[in-house]
Design a protein around this motif. Structure first.
Motif, PDB file in Angstrom:
ATOM      1  N   GLU A 216      32.556  50.674  43.091  1.00 50.68           N
ATOM      2  CA  GLU A 216      31.600  50.651  44.210  1.00 50.68           C
ATOM      3  C   GLU A 216      31.881  49.482  45.143  1.00 50.68           C
ATOM      4  N   ASN A 217      32.186  48.312  44.550  1.00 48.69           N
ATOM      5  CA  ASN A 217      32.515  47.134  45.362  1.00 48.69           C
ATOM      6  C   ASN A 217      33.789  47.346  46.163  1.00 48.69           C
ATOM      7  N   TRP A 218      34.782  47.966  45.541  1.00 48.88           N
ATOM      8  CA  TRP A 218      36.038  48.219  46.242  1.00 48.88           C
ATOM      9  C   TRP A 218      35.847  49.217  47.391  1.00 48.88           C
ATOM     10  N   ILE A 219      35.025  50.220  47.163  1.00 48.65           N
ATOM     11  CA  ILE A 219      34.749  51.202  48.218  1.00 48.65           C
ATOM     12  C   ILE A 219      34.095  50.507  49.413  1.00 48.65           C
ATOM     13  N   GLN A 220      33.151  49.619  49.112  1.00 48.14           N
ATOM     14  CA  GLN A 220      32.453  48.898  50.185  1.00 48.14           C
ATOM     15  C   GLN A 220      33.378  47.961  50.951  1.00 48.14           C
ATOM     16  N   SER A 221      34.421  47.471  50.281  1.00 47.23           N
ATOM     17  CA  SER A 221      35.361  46.551  50.943  1.00 47.23           C
ATOM     18  C   SER A 221      36.154  47.243  52.036  1.00 47.23           C
ATOM     19  N   GLY A 222      36.288  48.572  51.937  1.00 44.91           N
ATOM     20  CA  GLY A 222      37.022  49.326  52.954  1.00 44.91           C
ATOM     21  C   GLY A 222      38.530  49.329  52.768  1.00 44.91           C
ATOM     22  N   ASP A 223      39.029  48.695  51.678  1.00 42.51           N
ATOM     23  CA  ASP A 223      40.480  48.677  51.438  1.00 42.51           C
ATOM     24  C   ASP A 223      40.993  50.086  51.169  1.00 42.51           C
ATOM     25  N   LYS A 224      42.194  50.355  51.640  1.00 48.06           N
ATOM     26  CA  LYS A 224      42.841  51.636  51.367  1.00 48.06           C
ATOM     27  C   LYS A 224      43.390  51.604  49.938  1.00 48.06           C
ATOM     28  N   ILE A 225      42.897  52.514  49.098  1.00 44.04           N
ATOM     29  CA  ILE A 225      43.340  52.593  47.701  1.00 44.04           C
ATOM     30  C   ILE A 225      43.798  54.025  47.420  1.00 44.04           C
ATOM     31  N   ASN A 226      45.045  54.146  46.970  1.00 48.02           N
ATOM     32  CA  ASN A 226      45.603  55.466  46.654  1.00 48.02           C
ATOM     33  C   ASN A 226      45.461  55.841  45.184  1.00 48.02           C
ATOM     34  N   ALA A 227      45.403  54.827  44.325  1.00 50.93           N
ATOM     35  CA  ALA A 227      45.272  55.093  42.891  1.00 50.93           C
ATOM     36  C   ALA A 227      44.452  54.006  42.224  1.00 50.93           C
ATOM     37  N   VAL A 228      43.601  54.419  41.285  1.00 53.48           N
ATOM     38  CA  VAL A 228      42.844  53.486  40.450  1.00 53.48           C
ATOM     39  C   VAL A 228      43.342  53.685  39.018  1.00 53.48           C
ATOM     40  N   VAL A 229      43.895  52.612  38.458  1.00 52.45           N
ATOM     41  CA  VAL A 229      44.466  52.675  37.116  1.00 52.45           C
ATOM     42  C   VAL A 229      43.640  51.765  36.217  1.00 52.45           C
ATOM     43  N   ALA A 230      42.988  52.365  35.220  1.00 51.56           N
ATOM     44  CA  ALA A 230      42.094  51.608  34.347  1.00 51.56           C
ATOM     45  C   ALA A 230      42.716  51.426  32.965  1.00 51.56           C
ATOM     46  N   ASN A 231      42.384  50.298  32.330  1.00 52.69           N
ATOM     47  CA  ASN A 231      42.892  49.995  30.987  1.00 52.69           C
ATOM     48  C   ASN A 231      42.330  50.905  29.908  1.00 52.69           C
ATOM     49  N   ASN A 232      41.224  51.603  30.206  1.00 48.02           N
ATOM     50  CA  ASN A 232      40.734  52.609  29.260  1.00 48.02           C
ATOM     51  C   ASN A 232      40.013  53.733  30.006  1.00 48.02           C
ATOM     52  N   ASP A 233      39.719  54.794  29.292  1.00 45.48           N
ATOM     53  CA  ASP A 233      39.102  55.975  29.905  1.00 45.48           C
ATOM     54  C   ASP A 233      37.685  55.719  30.383  1.00 45.48           C
ATOM     55  N   GLU A 234      36.935  54.927  29.629  1.00 45.53           N
ATOM     56  CA  GLU A 234      35.538  54.698  30.003  1.00 45.53           C
ATOM     57  C   GLU A 234      35.430  54.077  31.392  1.00 45.53           C
ATOM     58  N   MET A 235      36.250  53.080  31.684  1.00 44.89           N
ATOM     59  CA  MET A 235      36.226  52.454  33.010  1.00 44.89           C
ATOM     60  C   MET A 235      36.731  53.421  34.073  1.00 44.89           C
ATOM     61  N   ALA A 236      37.706  54.244  33.703  1.00 50.02           N
ATOM     62  CA  ALA A 236      38.218  55.256  34.645  1.00 50.02           C
ATOM     63  C   ALA A 236      37.126  56.255  35.000  1.00 50.02           C
ATOM     64  N   ILE A 237      36.345  56.669  34.006  1.00 50.24           N
ATOM     65  CA  ILE A 237      35.247  57.610  34.261  1.00 50.24           C
ATOM     66  C   ILE A 237      34.202  56.962  35.173  1.00 50.24           C
ATOM     67  N   GLY A 238      33.930  55.675  34.955  1.00 47.58           N
ATOM     68  CA  GLY A 238      33.011  54.951  35.840  1.00 47.58           C
ATOM     69  C   GLY A 238      33.510  54.949  37.277  1.00 47.58           C
TER      70      GLY A 238
END
Length: 330
Positions: A216-238
């Motif tokens: 949510e914080n990253w979305i608000q920052s307005g940065d262009k993000i093509n991929a979100v890579v999480a260290n586990n599935d739970e954070m990825a689902i979030g």
């Protein structure tokens, strides 16, 4: 007559002495925790019974012990290292043949290792990886190699992005072996793709809710993000939940690690593009097998016993859904 009395007295003394020795032997067996039937006795000190992934590891330990006619004693540290130390000390007092430990905090495991070592009881560590110095002191470490998971995860993401784009990494709790090495695997691949770069990196402490807040914080920052890579599935689902709420999920590749039952449903739906299966059934099976070998005094060529991670995508997700069903997952 006097000789007969002396003889009877001698017989009585022998009977009493024999009874005393038998009682001592029985008491010793009871205190040691060893079974009269000659079964190998293994103590398993788990970090918590409440964690879903760990629950499948526990089920596998129980099933493999039963298959091998092993007496397994299982305890729950409730994520408390001092409580686990006390539990290991109890195993030592009981005289178990080997101890399996999955530590709440691998950096705090040395006192438990020392307690077992002082009693010449071999230790097998599973899943929660301590330092190399600690592993040198135990019989074996059974787990999945964290760098490998981050590597295969990011290789697939790079392929999906065509080798270019902005990557945001959500890490696990800082300082954990898995956080360090899964992220290392990610960055090794990013370095090989000159048109890819890390634009954001923050910890979600392994939690779905925290992964969502980070996204949510990253979305608000307005940065262009093509991929979100999480260290586990739970954070990825979030992260998926936050992206979905913002109407941006279709623009971002999201990847996780562990291949949990919840995550596989997200992979099947196409929302989670990548995961890497960490096999609790395989780790449980290998841990019991190593503990049996340790109890028998067998030598190992290598203390590291790896259960490889396996890449999961939408194309092969049904295979892993079936794996979990076979293990009794809902």
């Amino acid at each position: 007559m006097a000789i007969k009395k002396k003889f009877m007295l001698l017989v009585s003394l022998i009977v009493v002495l024999a009874s005393f020795m038998t009682a001592c032997s029985s008491s010793s067996d009871s205190a040691s925790g060893k079974k009269d039937d000659g079964k190998i006795v293994i103590g398993a000190a788990m970090p918590t019974f409440d964690d879903k992934w760990v629950s499948y590891l526990i089920d596998s330990l129980k099933a493999t012990a039963k298959e091998n006619n092993v007496d397994l004693k299982m305890v729950d540290a409730k994520n408390d290292s001092s409580k686990q130390l006390s539990q290991v000390e109890t195993f030592v007092t009981q005289g178990v043949d080997a101890i399996i430990i999955a530590a709440p905090d691998p950096s705090a495991i040395q006192p438990a290792i020392d307690a077992a070592k002082d009693a010449d009881i071999p230790v097998v560590l599973v899943n929660r990886m301590p330092s190399d110095d600690v592993i040198k002191q135990v019989y074996a470490y059974v787990g999945s190699e964290s760098v490998q998971s981050g590597t295969i995860q990011m290789e697939e993401v790079a392929k999906m992005l065509g080798g270019k784009g902005n990557v945001a990494i959500i890490t696990g709790e800082l300082g954990h072996e898995a956080q360090i090495n899964r992220t290392k695997g990610n960055k090794n691949i990013i370095k090989k793709n000159l048109d890819m770069k890390v634009v954001r990196e923050s910890t979600g402490n392994w939690q779905r809710s925290e992964g969502m807040k980070v996204m949510e914080n990253w979305i608000q920052s307005g940065d262009k993000i093509n991929a979100v890579v999480a260290n586990n599935d739970e954070m990825a689902i979030g992260a998926i939940m936050a992206l979905e709420a913002a109407g941006k999920l279709n623009d971002v590749v999201v990847a996780g690690i562990d291949g949990t039952p919840d995550a596989l449903e997200y992979v099947k739906s196409g929302k989670l593009k990548v995961s890497a299966f960490q096999d609790p059934m395989g780790q449980g099976k290998k841990s019991i097998e190593m503990a049996i070998q340790a109890a028998k005094g067998e030598k190992l060529a290598d203390k590291y016993v790896w259960v490889p991670f396996e890449l999961i995508t939408q194309e092969n997700v049904d295979t892993y859904i079936e794996k979990w069903k076979s293990a009794g997952a809902n």
